[in-house]
Write a protein that holds these residues in place. Structure first.
Motif, mmCIF file in Angstrom:
data_model
loop_
_atom_site.group_PDB
_atom_site.id
_atom_site.type_symbol
_atom_site.label_atom_id
_atom_site.label_comp_id
_atom_site.label_asym_id
_atom_site.label_seq_id
_atom_site.Cartn_x
_atom_site.Cartn_y
_atom_site.Cartn_z
ATOM 1 N N ARG A 343 -7.712 4.095 -0.162
ATOM 2 C CA ARG A 343 -7.301 2.696 -0.080
ATOM 3 C C ARG A 343 -6.135 2.500 -1.046
ATOM 4 O O ARG A 343 -6.225 2.832 -2.232
ATOM 5 C CB ARG A 343 -8.457 1.740 -0.453
ATOM 6 N N PHE A 344 -5.036 1.890 -0.527
ATOM 7 C CA PHE A 344 -3.827 1.739 -1.331
ATOM 8 C C PHE A 344 -3.238 0.352 -1.101
ATOM 9 O O PHE A 344 -3.366 -0.211 -0.004
ATOM 10 C CB PHE A 344 -2.785 2.795 -0.949
ATOM 11 N N ARG A 345 -2.600 -0.193 -2.129
ATOM 12 C CA ARG A 345 -1.882 -1.448 -1.971
ATOM 13 C C ARG A 345 -0.439 -1.259 -2.408
ATOM 14 O O ARG A 345 -0.125 -0.360 -3.215
ATOM 15 C CB ARG A 345 -2.553 -2.560 -2.773
ATOM 16 N N PRO A 346 0.444 -2.114 -1.873
ATOM 17 C CA PRO A 346 1.876 -1.933 -2.172
ATOM 18 C C PRO A 346 2.180 -2.004 -3.664
ATOM 19 O O PRO A 346 1.650 -2.851 -4.378
ATOM 20 C CB PRO A 346 2.535 -3.086 -1.412
ATOM 21 N N LEU A 347 3.034 -1.077 -4.106
ATOM 22 C CA LEU A 347 3.553 -1.070 -5.473
ATOM 23 C C LEU A 347 4.989 -0.571 -5.409
ATOM 24 O O LEU A 347 5.232 0.628 -5.248
ATOM 25 C CB LEU A 347 2.713 -0.166 -6.385
ATOM 26 N N PRO A 348 5.953 -1.497 -5.468
ATOM 27 C CA PRO A 348 7.363 -1.078 -5.321
ATOM 28 C C PRO A 348 7.718 0.044 -6.304
ATOM 29 O O PRO A 348 7.389 -0.005 -7.488
ATOM 30 C CB PRO A 348 8.140 -2.361 -5.637
ATOM 31 N N GLY A 349 8.379 1.048 -5.769
ATOM 32 C CA GLY A 349 8.864 2.144 -6.606
ATOM 33 C C GLY A 349 7.855 3.217 -6.899
ATOM 34 O O GLY A 349 8.183 4.226 -7.553
ATOM 35 N N ALA A 350 6.626 3.064 -6.446
ATOM 36 C CA ALA A 350 5.609 4.072 -6.731
ATOM 37 C C ALA A 350 5.936 5.365 -6.001
ATOM 38 O O ALA A 350 6.390 5.362 -4.852
ATOM 39 C CB ALA A 350 4.234 3.560 -6.316
ATOM 40 N N GLY A 351 5.699 6.491 -6.662
ATOM 41 C CA GLY A 351 5.921 7.782 -6.042
ATOM 42 C C GLY A 351 4.614 8.417 -5.626
ATOM 43 O O GLY A 351 3.658 7.742 -5.271
ATOM 44 N N GLY A 352 4.565 9.734 -5.665
ATOM 45 C CA GLY A 352 3.353 10.443 -5.318
ATOM 46 C C GLY A 352 3.201 10.630 -3.829
ATOM 47 O O GLY A 352 4.139 10.457 -3.038
ATOM 48 N N ALA A 353 1.988 10.993 -3.440
ATOM 49 C CA ALA A 353 1.713 11.330 -2.036
ATOM 50 C C ALA A 353 1.807 10.126 -1.111
ATOM 51 O O ALA A 353 1.956 10.291 0.097
ATOM 52 C CB ALA A 353 0.331 11.972 -1.913
ATOM 53 N N VAL A 354 1.701 8.930 -1.664
ATOM 54 C CA VAL A 354 1.794 7.706 -0.858
ATOM 55 C C VAL A 354 2.893 6.854 -1.475
ATOM 56 O O VAL A 354 2.635 5.937 -2.274
ATOM 57 C CB VAL A 354 0.454 6.940 -0.815
ATOM 58 N N PRO A 355 4.129 7.126 -1.155
ATOM 59 C CA PRO A 355 5.249 6.420 -1.802
ATOM 60 C C PRO A 355 5.219 4.920 -1.532
ATOM 61 O O PRO A 355 5.005 4.473 -0.405
ATOM 62 C CB PRO A 355 6.490 7.075 -1.174
ATOM 63 N N GLY A 356 5.424 4.155 -2.603
ATOM 64 C CA GLY A 356 5.427 2.696 -2.491
ATOM 65 C C GLY A 356 4.058 2.071 -2.551
ATOM 66 O O GLY A 356 3.933 0.845 -2.367
ATOM 67 N N TYR A 357 3.016 2.856 -2.858
ATOM 68 C CA TYR A 357 1.647 2.332 -2.888
ATOM 69 C C TYR A 357 0.866 2.941 -4.045
ATOM 70 O O TYR A 357 1.162 4.055 -4.503
ATOM 71 C CB TYR A 357 0.914 2.658 -1.576
ATOM 72 N N GLU A 358 -0.150 2.209 -4.521
ATOM 73 C CA GLU A 358 -1.023 2.698 -5.579
ATOM 74 C C GLU A 358 -2.461 2.749 -5.085
ATOM 75 O O GLU A 358 -2.889 1.922 -4.276
ATOM 76 C CB GLU A 358 -0.926 1.798 -6.820
ATOM 77 N N CYS A 359 -3.222 3.725 -5.575
ATOM 78 C CA CYS A 359 -4.614 3.913 -5.172
ATOM 79 C C CYS A 359 -5.498 2.804 -5.743
ATOM 80 O O CYS A 359 -5.463 2.536 -6.960
ATOM 81 C CB CYS A 359 -5.121 5.267 -5.660
#
Length: 1014
Positions: A343-359
């Motif tokens: 489950r992820f929600r938008p986070l501008p600029g976030a990287g990782g395996a789900v770019p633009g989102y945080e777990c």
């Protein structure tokens, strides 16, 4: 659902049960101002008998010395008909107590319509009622309906009358079956009489818990204008009523009519601070409740949850399982977490395996991290709005023939416009490999591999978005026309021939998402410019939007949103026709007076026709259940009789009267049966009376219970309890499977057919009940002072109750219960290949019981140039339960949340010639579910599951400005009492308050009533 949650849900289910401008309809300004104040039970004499306006018992003998209208609308030289009887008498004393709400008190209690009066604590005993708090719930009669349930036994077990005649059902959707209080007239009412015990031998079906009868005014010469307004201190939820009444009388002709308009504006959740931020209210040490609430790591504040205190996800996407070490983790996810994230929600600029989102969830992570609260939730209706227009008329004409006959007719029309705003989640399933998914989110695995999209393809990304506000709306027209002729017969007998018909026509609309359009919109191909279009352009298809954080946040392209959503409209029609003939009169004289006999016959026919919208019928509503038409007809013939034997009066004892009644009923749908009732009133001396009754009652199945639209479906083969008989270890299940004739090594290789039908196909019959009452009345003679005390015990038991069973219920009760309750061929069958078919339906299987005591006190005394009147009415419940299956353990809900053991109303009135002062206190007793809930995992050190005594104070003053103009001003809920708060998860909530009609959600209100006569 865990066992504890299921049982706790049953507890709630049982307890169920701004400034603005408006146009003047028909060019006139109409009413309001009829707010009727409950009085104490009056089935006994009192110096000033409160049973009807103008009825004064001058010599304290229980006889009304002033002519008044009967409860059936007739008038016969001082003789009256009290609700619960067909006989005319010259006194109010009866075997059963009759609670009366008089028009004399008008707006003094702060009520603005009849609905609020009938749902008040004084009338209902504090049991929960369906009102405009339930706009977001599925209720019989549809959204916006208001109903009444006496003794908490359910709305279908309370009979509502107008001038002694049934008020037929009204409402929307397929489950229309009881009277909607919105249709009732207001300004023209004279009084309301309430009988709180069974009376089917007098009135037929539905009178199990009791009878409510509205009695209208008989005559009016001239024109009256009434108006009232109630304005909450918060400024919203304003109630307004205006009415115009007119009438005239000649030697033979008597005409009375009224027009009225009522409107109440909405109250939104965001308008009440106490409802705007639901929290867990979890404790840590048994007293510091709230200290254990979840703190949102993004804000550092206690997190608000959805208004029902659940956990619906918004602003979030679902992905295949990803390792926590490969993604950006939101605040609240433990540092170094390497477990599953999905489950992820938008986070501008976030990287990782789900770019633009945080777990924000998945695996062992707390579900509280993700977003669950939408700002749109604050725009939901706490109390939904309603607007009604009503017209009432009655005409009587004296013929001077056919036994001084009177021709009478009555007309009632009501239009209700209501709507409810609600918020919902919008789940969008982007197919695996869809070009609408950004490259960085195109994972090789699927989300929930066993759950396909609406196109049947695996899910690539699931979006949990916020739909925002959707709207339900209803327009219900109710028309009731009746009339007849009544007159005298030889030997002081009388007759009454009656015919009537009523119509309820409703149209209901909901803004919904259509499944087929949603599927079409995700089946896309690319345009040369990089945009997308529908692969098959049907009906102006608009391609779904590319997955972006804005879409996840609920910001949808308007053209696409308009394409996939549509208003879905259905219609409901309900008609009822009645024909009746009654005669009554004296037979012979006994020492106590003349023996009175009443005989009658009645025929009723009812029809329901609910036609849901086409998309609803073809199961094309995304996230909403489908509905099929509900159509059916039933009719009944009845004959009945009642006799009263005044054995002794004013002799060696003051009064001894016995009353008995019986009725035979023959329904076209299931057959016939008898009901009866016997009661007695014994007064050894004038100051003491003993009264009581015992009788049987019944409730015929409602039309929707009989003819609910048929549905069919298929369940997995393992649904069959005998699916792999060799592996079955439960001896009860194995025994039943072998009794079915199955071989010991049977394996079910076919799916299970599940059929849902109306009860008529399953042999549904009437539910039956018994009612016992017994009480004492004390009325000592105190000269200029008046004192009346009473206590009445009641015990109502329902058997063969109508309940709807699911397929799982049917199979469990047949195969896994020693009583084999549902092992009936009409419910469970196997074909030649042993394929199983299960029919879920309404059946006669449940039971219910309620016991308690009503206490009433009344004191009057002269005080200076006026009179002081004190009233107290208290109800104590001793036992109350309802079971779907008679094999279940009895769950007594008395004293649990939303089911108070004690309720009451106390009022003091001081009246002089032109001024009346009144103070009223409504009381709902404390409730406590701590000990009950503990075995189901509700630690009393962590959950607050009790409410304190709840008091509402009201004060008003009424005065005559001139001889033709009067005014009432007052304040309801003087101290602005808020609903009590409890912890989450226990039951259905409004914020942290139990969903319970007894608590005031409006707050302090200022009311004004005006009356002018011309």
């Amino acid at each position: 659902m865990p066992q504890g949650r299921r049982i706790l849900s049953r507890v709630w289910e049982f307890s169920m049960i701004t400034s603005y401008k408006h146009r003047l309809l028909f060019g006139a300004a109409f009413v309001a101002g009829l707010a009727l104040t409950p009085q104490m039970a009056v089935a006994q004499a009192a110096p000033e008998n409160p049973a009807a306006p103008g009825c004064v018992d001058d010599n304290n003998d229980g006889v009304c010395d002033t002519d008044i209208a009967s409860a059936d609308g007739s008038q016969n030289n001082g003789e009256i008909v009290v609700t619960g009887s067909r006989l005319r008498r010259d006194q109010f004393n009866t075997a059963d107590p009759i609670q009366v709400i008089t028009r004399n008190e008008t707006t003094q209690a702060g009520f603005t319509n009849t609905t609020d009066v009938l749902q008040s604590t004084k009338v209902t005993g504090g049991t929960s009622q369906i009102n405009n708090l339930y706009g977001g719930f599925v209720v019989d009669g549809g959204p916006g309906v208001n109903t009444v349930s006496l003794r908490g036994l359910g709305t279908s077990r309370t009979l509502v009358l107008l001038n002694g005649r049934r008020v037929s059902p009204a409402g929307s959707r397929g489950a229309v079956g009881v009277a909607d209080l919105n249709v009732l007239p207001n300004a023209v009412l004279e009084r309301i009489e309430v009988l709180n015990t069974g009376a089917s031998s007098i009135y037929g079906s539905d009178a199990i818990a009791g009878v409510i009868n509205m009695v209208t005014r008989r005559d009016l010469n001239g024109v009256e204008f009434d108006a009232s307004v109630s304005v909450p201190g918060e400024g919203d939820g304003i109630s307004q009523r205006v009415a115009l009444l007119g009438g005239f009388n000649t030697d033979r002709l008597h005409v009375l009519g009224s027009l009225e308009y009522f409107r109440r504006s909405a109250i939104e959740f965001g308008d009440r601070e106490w409802a705007s931020c639901p929290t867990g209210l979890y404790g840590t040490n048994g007293s510091d409740f709230g200290a254990g609430d979840y703190i949102d790591p993004r804000t550092g504040q206690v997190k608000c949850f959805p208004l029902e205190n659940g956990g619906v996800t918004v602003n979030t996407i679902g992905t295949p399982n990803l390792a926590g070490g490969t993604v950006v983790r939101a605040p609240g996810v433990p540092a170094g977490y390497t477990g599953v994230c999905n489950r992820f929600r938008p986070l501008p600029g976030a990287g990782g395996a789900v770019p633009g989102y945080e777990c924000v969830g998945g695996g062992a992570l707390s579900t509280n991290i993700r977003d669950t609260f939408s700002p749109a939730l604050l725009k939901e209706d706490l109390l939904s709005p309603v607007e009604t227009f009503g017209a009432f008329g009655q005409i009587r004409y004296d013929l001077d023939i056919l036994g001084n006959a009177e021709i009478y007719t009555e007309f009632l029309f009501n239009r209700r416009k209501s709507n409810q705003d609600g918020q919902r989640q919008f789940t969008l399933d982007y197919p695996l490999g869809s070009p609408l998914i950004p490259v960085g989110l195109r994972f090789p695995g699927a989300v929930g591999a066993a759950t396909p999209t609406t196109n049947g393809a695996p899910i690539g990304i699931r979006v949990f978005a916020d739909y925002g506000i959707y709207n339900n709306r209803q327009e219900v027209d109710y028309t009731r026309v009746n009339g007849g002729i009544r007159g005298d017969l030889p030997y002081n007998w009388r007759y009454d021939l009656f015919a009537g018909k009523s119509w309820s026509d409703a149209e209901y609309t909901t803004d919904l998402i259509l499944t087929d359009r949603l599927a079409q919109s995700f089946d896309v191909v690319a345009n040369p410019d990089g945009t997308f279009r529908c692969r098959i352009n049907i009906s102006g298809c608009v391609a779904a939007p590319v997955l972006t954080p804005a879409v996840v946040g609920g910001q949808f392209p308007a053209a696409w949103f308009d394409f996939v959503t549509d208003p879905v409209t259905g219609t409901t029609k309900y008609t009822e026709s009645t024909f009746a003939a009654n005669i009554d009169g004296p037979l012979f004289r006994l020492p106590g007076g003349e023996v009175q006999l009443a005989l009658g016959a009645e025929y009723r026919k009812a029809r329901i026709d609910d036609t849901p919208g086409p998309d609803s019928q073809r199961n094309n509503l995304y996230g909403f259940t489908s509905s099929t038409p509900t159509r059916g007809t039933d009719s009944v013939w009845e004959v009945f009789g009642e006799i009263e034997l005044p054995l002794v009066r004013e002799s060696f004892i003051h009064d001894l009267t016995i009353n008995a009644s019986g009725r035979y009923t023959e329904y076209d749908s299931y057959g016939g049966d008898w009901t009866y009732k016997v009661g007695a009133l014994f007064s050894p001396i004038r100051a003491i009376s003993f009264r009581g009754s015992y009788g049987t009652s019944f409730r015929a199945p409602l039309l929707f219970e009989q003819f609910l639209g048929r549905t069919s479906g298929f369940l997995g083969s393992t649904t069959d309890p005998c699916a792999d008989l060799a592996a079955v270890t439960n001896p009860l299940v194995r025994e039943r499977c072998l009794a079915d004739g199955l071989p010991a090594d049977f394996i079910q290789r076919s799916s299970v057919t599940s059929i849902g039908v109306g009860g008529a196909e399953a042999g549904l019959a009437a539910e039956t009940s018994t009612a016992l009452t017994g009480g004492i009345v004390l009325q000592p003679s105190l000269g200029r002072f008046g004192l009346s005390l009473s206590a009445d015990y009641f015990d109502i038991k329902v058997d063969n109750g109508v309940a709807r069973l699911t397929a799982a219920n049917v199979l469990s009760q047949c195969y896994n219960n020693p009583e084999r309750t549902t092992c009936r061929p009409e419910l469970i069958s196997r074909d030649a290949n042993n394929a199983l078919t299960v029919v879920s339906s309404y059946v006669n299987i449940s039971d219910a019981r309620v016991r308690g005591i009503d206490y009433n006190a009344r004191f009057t005394a002269p005080l200076g140039s006026g009179q002081l009147r004190l009233n107290a009415a208290v109800t104590q419940f001793l036992e109350r339960y309802s079971r779907t299956f008679p094999t279940q353990d009895i769950l007594d809900v008395v004293g649990l949340i939303s089911n108070p053991e004690w309720t009451g109303q106390f009022d003091a009135t001081f009246g002089m010639e032109d001024v009346s002062l009144r103070y009223q206190v409504e009381w709902i007793g404390a409730t406590d579910s701590q000990d009950y809930a503990e075995p189901f995992g509700y630690d009393p050190n962590e959950y607050l599951l009790r409410t304190k005594d709840y008091f509402l104070h009201t004060a008003s003053v009424s005065f005559d400005v001139t001889e033709q103009f009067g005014m009432t001003v007052g304040v309801r809920n003087i101290f602005d009492k808020k609903p009590p708060r409890i912890s989450a998860d226990y039951t259905n909530l409004i914020g942290n308050a139990p969903l319970y009609s007894g608590f005031d959600v409006v707050g302090r209100s200022f009311f004004l009533g005006l009356n002018a006569g011309f």
